[in-house]
Design a protein around this motif. Structure first.
Motif, PDB file in Angstrom:
ATOM      1  N   ASP A   1       0.856  -1.287   0.032  1.00 30.79           N
ATOM      2  CA  ASP A   1      -0.062  -0.084   0.097  1.00 30.79           C
ATOM      3  C   ASP A   1       0.927   1.225   0.131  1.00 30.79           C
ATOM      4  O   ASP A   1       1.744   1.213   0.818  1.00 30.79           O
ATOM      5  N   LEU A   2       0.678   2.277  -1.048  1.00 29.75           N
ATOM      6  CA  LEU A   2       1.537   3.383  -0.904  1.00 29.75           C
ATOM      7  C   LEU A   2       0.506   4.539  -1.052  1.00 29.75           C
ATOM      8  O   LEU A   2      -0.015   4.790  -2.014  1.00 29.75           O
ATOM      9  N   PRO A   3       0.658   5.363  -0.152  1.00 34.79           N
ATOM     10  CA  PRO A   3      -0.231   6.390   0.130  1.00 34.79           C
ATOM     11  C   PRO A   3       0.246   7.552  -0.854  1.00 34.79           C
ATOM     12  O   PRO A   3       1.337   7.651  -1.106  1.00 34.79           O
TER      13      PRO A   3
ATOM     14  N   SER B   1      -9.079   0.117 -10.762  1.00 32.66           N
ATOM     15  CA  SER B   1      -9.454   1.577 -10.655  1.00 32.66           C
ATOM     16  C   SER B   1      -8.318   2.441 -10.372  1.00 32.66           C
ATOM     17  O   SER B   1      -8.207   3.483 -10.038  1.00 32.66           O
ATOM     18  N   PHE B   2      -6.912   1.936 -10.792  1.00 35.54           N
ATOM     19  CA  PHE B   2      -6.059   2.690 -10.787  1.00 35.54           C
ATOM     20  C   PHE B   2      -5.580   3.125 -12.243  1.00 35.54           C
ATOM     21  O   PHE B   2      -5.314   2.207 -13.059  1.00 35.54           O
TER      22      PHE B   2
ATOM     23  N   ILE C   1       8.566  -1.464 -14.161  1.00 33.57           N
ATOM     24  CA  ILE C   1       7.941  -0.822 -12.813  1.00 33.57           C
ATOM     25  C   ILE C   1       6.935   0.149 -13.188  1.00 33.57           C
ATOM     26  O   ILE C   1       7.338   1.244 -13.848  1.00 33.57           O
ATOM     27  N   GLN C   2       5.797  -0.086 -13.082  1.00 33.95           N
ATOM     28  CA  GLN C   2       4.580   0.797 -13.548  1.00 33.95           C
ATOM     29  C   GLN C   2       3.995   1.224 -12.278  1.00 33.95           C
ATOM     30  O   GLN C   2       4.064   0.386 -11.196  1.00 33.95           O
ATOM     31  N   GLN C   3       3.463   2.221 -12.124  1.00 29.25           N
ATOM     32  CA  GLN C   3       2.745   2.926 -11.150  1.00 29.25           C
ATOM     33  C   GLN C   3       1.193   3.502 -11.431  1.00 29.25           C
ATOM     34  O   GLN C   3       1.415   4.636 -12.534  1.00 29.25           O
TER      35      GLN C   3
ATOM     36  N   ARG D   1      -0.643   2.202  -6.715  1.00 28.09           N
ATOM     37  CA  ARG D   1      -0.593   0.819  -6.867  1.00 28.09           C
ATOM     38  C   ARG D   1       0.816   0.638  -7.848  1.00 28.09           C
ATOM     39  O   ARG D   1       0.482   1.160  -8.693  1.00 28.09           O
ATOM     40  N   ARG D   2       1.665  -0.203  -7.247  1.00 23.96           N
ATOM     41  CA  ARG D   2       2.803  -0.284  -8.242  1.00 23.96           C
ATOM     42  C   ARG D   2       2.888  -1.912  -8.498  1.00 23.96           C
ATOM     43  O   ARG D   2       2.462  -2.763  -7.835  1.00 23.96           O
TER      44      ARG D   2
END
Length: 433
Positions: free
Chosen positions: A9-11, A141-142, A160-162, A172-173
């Motif tokens: 989880d990445l705020p 939903s990202f 690597i995508q986010q 979300r990575r």
């Protein structure tokens, strides 16, 4: 099939990385990469990038915000800048990036292919497919906003995508790895990092093969009756997603005791106190180099040599060089610079055949793992308070500016190995697993 290694989880955090930190991140990221490639090879470095726990720890040891979505952008940006001059030596190239930079990825891949003899069209196609899968086949939903493609001269790669969800304020990575990749539409991810937000439509899962085929059938033979029948079947045979191990990065900015495995921190501090004077006698004679720099180096050593299970608490690695937002404490720029210099010297010596200093850094990591079984030390709160009090003397800096002198001196204590007679054994007050 590729390895699934978990999620995180990445705020979402705003702001930019200040130039004084970005430059240091590039230099430290490059020299850590050199050390990993020297010890374990280029493929192992790619595997590390594809591991979400290690990636988060890598960013934390660089002084970036230990838990935020910004680690992804800043780490990949630092690697792109830091590895570019070393691409000939390491055979590693970082393409793409955030926003408009991501759209340049195919052109960058074609340019590298021209130099290395790789198939540029195939690499560009892989880049587009990866982005398309995570933006269309995985409907979670990202919305994607970052795409970084790390390519080796032999054709191996990591992506690597986010993506971000503005409503939930989380990112979300996604991690991809070419090693073992058999299909872009059958469990291709090495990992997906992000906070679960209800049901996810993942058409890239191998269990969705029938669903993909059914969708093609619907396109060829579309009709209300068949659609109704298919919907009924889907509702009656829902297949729940397998739960992956995931790293939960909390919303709070400060580092708390629950975020750090204190026993492992005590091990690193004790190793610096115990092995440092023995292994770094010549370097410790250099003005300004002391125990604090060796402490930071011990944590960097774990990023280089640690096994995957060692990175379950990325916050611990922020104890090496703090954080730009002053959590857990301001970035000690003087310590940071000496860490880079010491590691760079060790890597350069190793390239010339002198492995002594680089081996000494590896011994720090081994010693930390041995000592953590029986040493004790200050609480996390006391450790951070002492670091903040000493911050001015270490060149402490954050996005808020330089750290002023502390009002009252604070003596920082480090854990020492337990004193025993004869055979060493854990004392009664040792921390238990």
């Amino acid at each position: 099939m590729t390895r699934r290694s978990g999620s995180a989880d990445l705020p979402l955090h705003g702001g930019r990385v200040p130039m004084w930190l970005a430059e240091r991140m590039s230099r430290l990221g490059a020299v850590i990469t050199q050390a990993i490639v020297h010890h374990y090879g280029r493929d192992e470095f790619l595997r590390r990038l594809a591991h979400p726990f290690w990636f988060q720890s890598f960013g934390a040891v660089m002084g970036m915000d230990w838990h935020s979505s910004g680690i992804t952008t800043s780490v990949m940006g630092a690697l792109k800048r830091g590895l570019e001059p070393l691409s000939g030596e390491l055979g590693l190239h970082v393409c793409g990036g955030r926003g408009r930079h991501s759209r340049k990825t195919p052109d960058e891949l074609h340019g590298i292919a021209d130099m290395t003899g790789l198939d540029g069209d195939a690499l560009a196609r892989a880049s587009r497919l990866v982005a398309k899968v995570d933006s269309a086949a995985v409907q979670d939903s990202f919305d994607l906003y970052l795409h970084s493609f790390v390519l080796a001269d032999d054709g191996q790669w990591v992506v690597i995508q986010q993506g971000m969800n503005g409503e939930s304020r989380y990112a979300r990575r996604y991690h991809w790895q070419s090693e073992g990749l058999e299909s872009f539409l059958s469990d291709p991810h090495s990992a997906i990092d992000g906070k679960p937000r209800g049901n996810i439509i993942n058409l890239a899962d191998r269990r969705a093969e029938k669903s993909r085929g059914a969708q093609l059938d619907l396109l060829r033979d579309l009709g209300p009756d068949k659609v109704a029948r298919e919907v009924a079947l889907l509702r009656g045979h829902e297949d729940q997603q397998q739960t992956l191990p995931h790293l939960v990065m909390p919303e709070h900015h400060d580092v708390r005791s629950g975020d750090v495995m204190i026993r492992r921190l005590h091990g690193a501090l004790a190793a610096a106190a115990d092995r440092g004077p023995e292994d770094f006698q010549d370097l410790l004679l250099v003005p300004g180099v002391g125990a604090r720099t060796v402490e930071a180096l011990a944590m960097v050593a774990e990023v280089v040599h640690g096994t995957p299970c060692r990175f379950a608490d990325p916050a611990r690695f922020s104890m090496a060089h703090g954080g730009k937002d002053r959590h857990p404490f301001p970035v000690p720029t003087e310590v940071y610079d000496r860490t880079i210099a010491m590691l760079k010297t060790a890597v350069e010596d190793a390239r010339l055949g002198n492995e002594e200093r680089l081996d000494a850094i590896q011994r720090l990591d081994k010693q930390a793992r041995q000592l953590e079984r029986w040493v004790s030390g200050p609480s996390l709160e006391n450790h951070m308070a002492a670091e903040r009090a000493a911050s001015h003397g270490y060149g402490g800096r954050s996005v808020f500016g330089w750290e002023p002198p502390a009002k009252a001196p604070v003596v920082k204590t480090v854990p020492r190995p337990a004193k025993t007679v004869g055979k060493r054994r854990p004392p009664r007050f040792a921390l238990t697993p």
